[in-house]
Design a protein around this motif. Structure first.
Motif, PDB file in Angstrom:
ATOM      1  N   UNK A   1      41.097 -37.762  62.020  1.00 53.18           N
ATOM      2  CA  UNK A   1      40.396 -37.327  63.229  1.00 53.18           C
ATOM      3  C   UNK A   1      40.964 -36.026  63.763  1.00 53.18           C
ATOM      4  N   UNK A   2      42.315 -35.900  63.702  1.00 59.99           N
ATOM      5  CA  UNK A   2      42.949 -34.676  64.184  1.00 59.99           C
ATOM      6  C   UNK A   2      42.566 -33.483  63.316  1.00 59.99           C
ATOM      7  N   UNK A   3      42.542 -33.707  61.991  1.00 59.54           N
ATOM      8  CA  UNK A   3      42.172 -32.615  61.082  1.00 59.54           C
ATOM      9  C   UNK A   3      40.727 -32.195  61.326  1.00 59.54           C
ATOM     10  N   UNK A   4      39.856 -33.184  61.570  1.00 59.20           N
ATOM     11  CA  UNK A   4      38.454 -32.862  61.830  1.00 59.20           C
ATOM     12  C   UNK A   4      38.299 -32.067  63.114  1.00 59.20           C
ATOM     13  N   UNK A   5      39.059 -32.445  64.137  1.00 59.52           N
ATOM     14  CA  UNK A   5      38.943 -31.731  65.401  1.00 59.52           C
ATOM     15  C   UNK A   5      39.548 -30.342  65.329  1.00 59.52           C
ATOM     16  N   UNK A   6      40.548 -30.161  64.416  1.00 53.50           N
ATOM     17  CA  UNK A   6      41.192 -28.858  64.280  1.00 53.50           C
ATOM     18  C   UNK A   6      40.346 -27.884  63.459  1.00 53.50           C
ATOM     19  N   UNK A   7      39.407 -28.425  62.684  1.00 53.15           N
ATOM     20  CA  UNK A   7      38.568 -27.583  61.840  1.00 53.15           C
ATOM     21  C   UNK A   7      37.636 -26.748  62.723  1.00 53.15           C
ATOM     22  N   UNK A   8      37.574 -25.434  62.515  1.00 47.82           N
ATOM     23  CA  UNK A   8      36.677 -24.609  63.344  1.00 47.82           C
ATOM     24  C   UNK A   8      35.220 -24.999  63.114  1.00 47.82           C
ATOM     25  N   UNK A   9      34.452 -24.975  64.178  1.00 49.15           N
ATOM     26  CA  UNK A   9      33.042 -25.322  64.049  1.00 49.15           C
ATOM     27  C   UNK A   9      32.306 -24.198  63.322  1.00 49.15           C
ATOM     28  N   UNK A  10      31.254 -24.544  62.589  1.00 52.67           N
ATOM     29  CA  UNK A  10      30.503 -23.484  61.885  1.00 52.67           C
ATOM     30  C   UNK A  10      29.844 -22.539  62.879  1.00 52.67           C
ATOM     31  N   UNK A  11      29.730 -21.289  62.466  1.00 55.92           N
ATOM     32  CA  UNK A  11      29.027 -20.327  63.296  1.00 55.92           C
ATOM     33  C   UNK A  11      27.531 -20.618  63.196  1.00 55.92           C
ATOM     34  N   UNK A  12      26.886 -20.714  64.343  1.00 59.67           N
ATOM     35  CA  UNK A  12      25.457 -21.001  64.394  1.00 59.67           C
ATOM     36  C   UNK A  12      24.681 -19.693  64.405  1.00 59.67           C
ATOM     37  N   UNK A  13      23.860 -19.511  63.371  1.00 59.62           N
ATOM     38  CA  UNK A  13      23.020 -18.321  63.256  1.00 59.62           C
ATOM     39  C   UNK A  13      21.577 -18.759  63.453  1.00 59.62           C
ATOM     40  N   UNK A  14      20.958 -18.265  64.519  1.00 60.08           N
ATOM     41  CA  UNK A  14      19.583 -18.626  64.828  1.00 60.08           C
ATOM     42  C   UNK A  14      18.659 -17.507  64.353  1.00 60.08           C
ATOM     43  N   UNK A  15      17.808 -17.839  63.384  1.00 61.07           N
ATOM     44  CA  UNK A  15      16.859 -16.875  62.816  1.00 61.07           C
ATOM     45  C   UNK A  15      15.500 -17.037  63.484  1.00 61.07           C
ATOM     46  N   UNK A  16      14.836 -15.937  63.761  1.00 63.43           N
ATOM     47  CA  UNK A  16      13.501 -15.962  64.349  1.00 63.43           C
ATOM     48  C   UNK A  16      12.511 -15.375  63.341  1.00 63.43           C
ATOM     49  N   UNK A  17      11.512 -16.193  62.978  1.00 64.50           N
ATOM     50  CA  UNK A  17      10.433 -15.787  62.080  1.00 64.50           C
ATOM     51  C   UNK A  17       9.099 -16.184  62.697  1.00 64.50           C
ATOM     52  N   UNK A  18       8.020 -15.699  62.104  1.00 67.00           N
ATOM     53  CA  UNK A  18       6.705 -16.155  62.519  1.00 67.00           C
ATOM     54  C   UNK A  18       6.501 -17.609  62.139  1.00 67.00           C
ATOM     55  N   UNK A  19       6.722 -17.916  60.859  1.00 69.46           N
ATOM     56  CA  UNK A  19       6.625 -19.279  60.342  1.00 69.46           C
ATOM     57  C   UNK A  19       7.420 -19.314  59.044  1.00 69.46           C
ATOM     58  N   UNK A  20       8.022 -20.451  58.739  1.00 73.36           N
ATOM     59  CA  UNK A  20       8.843 -20.550  57.533  1.00 73.36           C
ATOM     60  C   UNK A  20       8.003 -21.012  56.350  1.00 73.36           C
ATOM     61  N   UNK A  21       7.041 -20.189  55.978  1.00 70.03           N
ATOM     62  CA  UNK A  21       6.249 -20.412  54.773  1.00 70.03           C
ATOM     63  C   UNK A  21       6.901 -19.686  53.604  1.00 70.03           C
ATOM     64  N   UNK A  22       6.331 -19.896  52.418  1.00 69.35           N
ATOM     65  CA  UNK A  22       6.889 -19.297  51.209  1.00 69.35           C
ATOM     66  C   UNK A  22       6.454 -17.841  51.121  1.00 69.35           C
ATOM     67  N   UNK A  23       7.238 -16.963  51.736  1.00 66.78           N
ATOM     68  CA  UNK A  23       7.010 -15.520  51.686  1.00 66.78           C
ATOM     69  C   UNK A  23       8.364 -14.860  51.441  1.00 66.78           C
ATOM     70  N   UNK A  24       8.327 -13.548  51.188  1.00 70.72           N
ATOM     71  CA  UNK A  24       9.518 -12.853  50.728  1.00 70.72           C
ATOM     72  C   UNK A  24      10.747 -13.041  51.590  1.00 70.72           C
ATOM     73  N   UNK A  25      10.705 -12.606  52.853  1.00 70.53           N
ATOM     74  CA  UNK A  25      11.883 -12.665  53.709  1.00 70.53           C
ATOM     75  C   UNK A  25      12.303 -14.100  53.980  1.00 70.53           C
TER      76      UNK A  25
END
Length: 393
Positions: free
Chosen positions: A4-28
């Protein structure tokens, strides 16, 4: 130290919020999910906001990779809903991929206290158009980007110049990061796909000789049903090629729209090429598709850095495209890209295509192209390093 201590000491992942029109199968959208697959989920958490109110076809895969998708329709209530969402999610980065409209997105992100705010340009055009209203909207959004973006990223130099400024290199917050592909699937495709065309056919011989007449070179066009992709122009090129006696066939690959598909089939029928035209829908094996093609046809009216061109170059499939700045930029770094002037007649396209189909690449040339691609700036490793260095500031 306990578990539990090791888990709490682990840095949290950086949250990257992406903004798109819609997540369909297109290039970007596909490239962003591909990047997600190649990142450590303990270091980066991906969140997607879609402005159409639809999650999109890629949402299920995003969730399976540990991410989330939040539809947030762009209407009068959007600013308040988006602000609340940002305050609830508390992302470390807002990474906006909606052209110059990113100005409004980053304004709200700044109001929510998001420390890193990225405007990412994927195309040389936006949706505002050339009307007075469109030009005013574009100017306002660019000003908001100038005020509220901590970083500006583009997929190509031409994209940055078009959507931002010609003197962008003088700004420390501007950078060009080429989209990256993993060469491994393309290497597997070359191993498993046998070429459908002879090693060195000549179009004249294909027309004159009964034996060679069985050779039918395959042209592929990959793109979504959007006027920007100009898929009808690909059918016109096929018609012009068949009139020249080149027994080519065309596969228009990508998501279908019933109305557009009917128009394309009607166009092929009127041009007498219905038997050589195919609309197979979306492909989930682009490396295999490209490795089995004799020519990639790109007919878009504008693009940023078209991934489909990179995918063709990775397996040595020749590319014929308009002289869009992003295509020309790829052609400076990779062989196999031929361009024609934007807006030229389909007969000029057909003349260029006929010459390219006369000598399709051999297996050895395809392997050589893959080696060249693997040492180019368009590989996943370089792109991953560039993006993570951006988010880790």
């Amino acid at each position: 130290m306990s578990v539990a201590d090791r888990a709490s000491a682990r840095p949290r992942p950086r949250t990257v919020l992406h903004v798109f029109g819609v997540m369909d199968r297109a290039g970007a959208e596909l490239r962003t999910v591909d990047l997600m697959r190649n990142l450590d989920p303990d270091r980066y958490r991906f969140v997607f906001v879609t402005l159409t109110g639809r999650p999109g076809a890629l949402a299920e895969e995003i969730r399976s990779l540990g991410g989330s998708v939040h539809p947030c329709r762009l209407d009068l209530g959007f600013p308040v809903r988006f602000l609340r969402l940002l305050r609830a999610l508390r992302p470390d980065v807002v990474h906006s991929c909606v052209a110059t409209f990113s100005g409004a997105i980053l304004l709200i992100a700044r109001a929510a206290g998001v420390p890193l705010r990225v405007a990412h340009f994927h195309s040389t055009g936006d949706r505002h158009g050339a009307s007075l209203r469109g030009r005013v909207q574009r100017a306002v959004m660019r000003q908001l980007i100038d005020w509220f973006a901590t970083d500006l990223v583009a997929v190509a130099e031409a994209t940055m110049t078009s959507l931002w400024r010609s003197d962008w290199q003088r700004e420390r917050r501007c950078r060009v990061l080429y989209n990256g592909l993993d060469p491994a699937p393309f290497e597997r495709a070359l191993v498993t796909t046998s070429p459908a065309s002879p090693a060195s056919p000549v179009v004249a011989a294909a027309v004159a000789s009964t034996a060679a007449a069985e050779w039918r070179p395959t042209i592929v066009h990959v793109g979504r049903p959007d006027p920007v992709k100009n898929r009808s122009a690909a059918v016109d090129v096929l018609i012009a090629l068949r009139r020249r006696g080149v027994p080519a066939r065309l596969r228009v690959v990508g998501r279908q729209d019933a109305h557009e598909s009917a128009q394309l089939r009607r166009r092929a029928e009127l041009g007498g090429v219905a038997d050589a035209f195919d609309l197979p829908g979306e492909s989930f094996d682009i490396p295999g598709l490209m490795a089995g093609a004799d020519l990639l046809l790109l007919t878009s009216r504008h693009e940023g850095l078209p991934t489909v061109v990179l995918e063709a170059c990775a397996v040595g499939t020749p590319v014929l495209a308009p002289d869009l700045p992003g295509v020309v930029e790829i052609g400076r770094l990779l062989d196999g890209v031929t361009t024609v002037p934007q807006g030229c007649a389909s007969e000029a396209w057909a003349e260029a295509a006929a010459g390219m189909l006369a000598a399709p690449p051999t297996s050895a040339q395809r392997v050589q192209a893959l080696h060249a691609f693997s040492s180019s700036p368009f590989v996943m490793d370089q792109w991953r390093r560039g993006m993570t260095s951006l988010w880790d500031q």
